[in-house]
Design an enzyme around this catalytic site. Structure first.
Site, short mmCIF file in Angstrom:
data_model
loop_
_atom_site.label_atom_id
_atom_site.label_comp_id
_atom_site.label_asym_id
_atom_site.label_seq_id
_atom_site.Cartn_x
_atom_site.Cartn_y
_atom_site.Cartn_z
N GLU A 1 0.90 -1.03 -0.07
CA GLU A 1 0.12 0.25 0.05
C GLU A 1 0.82 1.37 0.39
O GLU A 1 0.26 2.16 -0.40
CB GLU A 1 -0.48 -0.35 0.97
CG GLU A 1 -1.91 -1.33 0.84
CD GLU A 1 -2.97 -1.20 0.67
OE1 GLU A 1 -3.16 -0.35 -0.56
OE2 GLU A 1 -2.96 -2.03 -0.68
N GLU B 1 -0.84 0.20 -9.74
CA GLU B 1 0.11 -1.97 -9.28
C GLU B 1 1.66 -1.61 -9.39
O GLU B 1 2.07 -2.83 -8.40
CB GLU B 1 -0.72 -2.84 -10.02
CG GLU B 1 -0.75 -4.24 -8.99
CD GLU B 1 -2.14 -3.79 -7.93
OE1 GLU B 1 -2.49 -3.10 -6.80
OE2 GLU B 1 -1.70 -5.12 -7.38
#
Ligand code: ZN
Length: 499
Positions: A264, A293
């Site tokens: 994250e 991502e």
């Protein structure tokens, strides 16, 4: 530039409404008491409608045309030109979807999410089926409204990976799968790596502190971000100066919180790194989910699961957990965090087999969208694909077709971006290594500033100014390519498993 200035003011107001919506969503997942759910749904729906109305307002359309004329003579890569271009694209798409369809989808997905949560708990696909049928029907209507050249799937994919086509994903995935399956088979023939050392009791407070210390070293700015707990880890941002991440801590499984935090933080550093000049426009965000991502996977896997990383951090981790890890040597620990094992649940999958989970979902989505697979037949199709790709059949639908929340949200076309991110992460990492010289040595010394600065310069600061394809072209001189990831996977796991 009078019209452009007025356009920016209006875009600022839209960004404010969207940020308020994001704050309420973040709060819903972190601190909101359960009783707040119904009121929060109204609040979010109202802000969502307001943001949509503001963007599709005729005056924005007029201002965009006038501003386009004003910026026509500027550098095509200037902030001004790109703000007009990207906003126009967003607005054109928003205008194409009728307001009635937007609210039908909002209602249907809200109901479907509740039905999904219950169906998953009770292992009852039949109760979720009519909801998924309705969401699919409305999502296909949305694809028709948005328009496409080759396949309705393209219109859906475009929401998450702008300008990419299903046929391109299919081509990349077909190649990847052909190379991946023999690698998984070769690994399966070798003795399993022992990860028992990760399954001891690790104090949650010490896990939390260790993860935060690592991401502070990476360059996550706690003056402009914070971490909280939630059931499912995520990152969100209200401004480049206020980026939030969440994680979950599992006392008897060390990787959950640590790698979740690194992942994250990779997303969050992207958002923190966007140029302040793009603040309060639609461009102050990551350019595609695949590129997003790539940032999380780069820090989680290419850095966080590498040997040099643990050269630096393992003594510190042992210091935090002397009883649990004192007798485990660094090489054994490194093997443990890189164990590969076919499994049923995507979010728990290792670096290698994760991509097979993604491909299964992509193939099923293509069939659902093409109408060649009925929702009623989805569980059987799911199970058959798991048996074929991973040699496992889910004992229940809760461990199978009901495991992911995405489809209940109408997020069809989203899954491929996870694997695209894995592929891009290696392309970027290789280029950074080439530009920075001894990147492994830097990581081994705990020096992350050069890598962070490289990513900031080449990826983060641009926000949505450049598309994923443009970014890759500018950085690597080429396009999306599975080969660098395959080389990385064969090299790393070949060494770990003695293949
Ligand atoms: Zn992610």
């Amino acid at each position: 530039m009078e019209k452009f200035t007025r356009l920016r003011e209006r875009l600022g107001h839209i960004a404010d409404v969207q940020a308020a919506q994001a704050v309420l969503s973040w709060d819903q997942e972190t601190y909101m008491p359960a009783g707040g759910g119904e009121a929060r749904a109204h609040q979010l729906a109202t802000l969502g409608r307001l943001g949509h109305e503001m963007l599709t307002d005729d005056e924005i359309g007029t201002l965009l045309e006038a501003a386009a004329a004003e910026v026509a003579g500027l550098d095509p890569d200037s902030d001004e030109t790109r703000i007009v271009q990207v906003t126009r694209r967003d607005r054109d798409k928003a205008v194409r979807v009728p307001a009635s369809l937007v609210s039908d989808l909002a209602r249907a997905t809200a109901l479907a999410q509740q039905a999904w949560a219950q169906a998953r708990t009770q292992n009852d696909f039949a109760s979720f089926r009519p909801h998924l049928e309705r969401v699919l029907e409305l999502t296909l209507q949305k694809a028709e409204a948005l328009g496409y050249e080759e396949s309705p799937y393209d219109a859906l994919l475009d929401e998450y990976e702008p300008d990419m086509k299903a046929s391109e994903v299919t081509a990349v995935f077909t190649h990847l799968r052909a190379e991946l399956v023999p690698l998984v088979e070769a690994i399966a023939e070798r003795p399993a790596l022992d990860d028992a050392c990760l399954r001891r009791d690790f104090s949650t407070a010490a896990q939390w502190a260790f993860g935060e210390a690592v991401i502070a070293d990476f360059g996550f700015d706690f003056e402009r971000g914070r971490q909280d707990r939630s059931a499912h880890p995520f990152s969100t941002n209200f401004a480049t100066t206020d980026v939030r991440i969440t994680t979950r801590v599992v006392e008897n499984f060390l990787p959950s919180a640590l790698f979740g935090t690194l992942h994250e933080a990779g997303h969050a550093m992207y958002e923190q790194g966007v140029d302040r000049g793009l603040d309060r426009t639609g461009l102050a965000a990551g350019t595609s989910l695949g590129i997003h991502e790539s940032q999380s996977r780069l820090w989680e896997n290419l850095v966080g699961r590498s040997e040099p990383f643990w050269e630096h951090y393992y003594p510190k981790l042992q210091g935090e957990f002397p009883d649990q890890l004192g007798a485990i040597d660094r090489a054994a620990f490194h093997r443990a965090v890189n164990r590969v094992e076919p499994s049923l649940i995507r979010v728990e999958a290792d670096e290698i087999t994760y991509n097979l989970h993604v491909m299964i979902r992509f193939e099923l989505e293509l069939e659902l969208v093409a109408g060649t697979l009925a929702v009623a037949d989805l569980p059987a199709a799911w199970n058959a694909k798991y048996e074929e790709a991973l040699g496992l059949t889910p004992p229940t639908d809760a461990d199978g077709v009901l495991q992911d929340i995405h489809w209940s949200f109408g997020l069809i076309g989203y899954f491929p971006t996870y694997t695209l991110g894995n592929l891009v992460s290696v392309q970027l990492f290789n280029q950074a290594a080439q530009d920075l010289g001894d990147l492994e040595g830097q990581i081994g010394n705990g020096e992350f500033a050069p890598l962070r600065a490289w990513l900031q310069e080449h990826v983060h600061r641009h926000g949505r100014k450049f598309s994923a394809q443009e970014l890759l072209q500018r950085i690597t001189g080429g396009g999306l390519d599975a080969e660098p990831w395959l080389d990385y996977a064969r090299g790393k796991f070949g060494a770990l498993y003695g293949i």
